[in-house]
Design a protein around this motif. Sequence first.
Motif, PDB file in Angstrom:
ATOM      1  N   UNK A 179      51.720 -19.585  45.868  1.00 26.80           N
ATOM      2  CA  UNK A 179      51.288 -18.789  47.068  1.00 26.80           C
ATOM      3  C   UNK A 179      50.328 -19.841  47.844  1.00 26.80           C
ATOM      4  N   UNK A 180      49.509 -20.569  46.930  1.00 19.14           N
ATOM      5  CA  UNK A 180      48.251 -21.446  47.678  1.00 19.14           C
ATOM      6  C   UNK A 180      48.987 -22.663  48.193  1.00 19.14           C
ATOM      7  N   UNK A 181      49.876 -23.249  47.698  1.00 24.93           N
ATOM      8  CA  UNK A 181      50.844 -24.205  48.411  1.00 24.93           C
ATOM      9  C   UNK A 181      51.434 -23.837  49.542  1.00 24.93           C
ATOM     10  N   UNK A 182      52.047 -22.773  49.489  1.00 17.63           N
ATOM     11  CA  UNK A 182      52.768 -22.281  50.837  1.00 17.63           C
ATOM     12  C   UNK A 182      51.711 -22.016  52.033  1.00 17.63           C
ATOM     13  N   UNK A 183      50.580 -21.513  51.585  1.00 21.97           N
ATOM     14  CA  UNK A 183      49.693 -21.200  52.626  1.00 21.97           C
ATOM     15  C   UNK A 183      49.388 -22.530  53.347  1.00 21.97           C
ATOM     16  N   UNK A 184      49.371 -23.625  52.488  1.00 25.80           N
ATOM     17  CA  UNK A 184      48.922 -24.914  53.042  1.00 25.80           C
ATOM     18  C   UNK A 184      50.072 -25.622  53.777  1.00 25.80           C
TER      19      UNK A 184
END
Length: 181
Positions: free
Chosen positions: A64-69
């Motif tokens: 989720x964090x990588x997708x947000x970035x």
Amino acid sequence: MKLVLHDRGGSSVPALLLKPGGREVVVDIAPGLRAIGLERKAPDSLVDVIVQWPDLGEPLRRLAQKFAMDPDGDWAVSDIADVRWLPPVGPGQLIVCCGFNYASHEAEVGGSSIGATWFIKNSNSVAASGTDIVLPPDKAGTIDYEGELAVVMGRHCHRVAVAEALDYVAGYTLVNDVSAR
């Protein structure tokens, strides 16, 4: 981050519902795990995700964090408007329900202080979010609905101490319980 199940090309696919920049999208878990470098058999159902949560929770948070970035990376993404939702429970799973769990409802239907009543619903009685609920025409005047809080169990348990009960809960969801009275 929410866990969801949707249809992709005729197959049920566990995914994450994410809101990067306020835009709601569905990111499939299997390719998402590969995109963050985790090579493992991806879960086939939401039940598998819940059962594997001790090992999957942190990687899914990283996803989720990588997708947000980097929302333009190598993901299987669907805009929420294009998603065909599937029921979160599959064939053979049971839904344990508690009726008459508060006095005002029991009084409303003419109950007589029998206390909580437990019953089971089959998973084929569940409709996916946003889909039509088919009402039997001969029951039109008796249809009732109730908003319910559903507790999703994360693992099997039996005779668990009250102090440990929440350790067995995977999460919560809302349910529109529709029935004919």
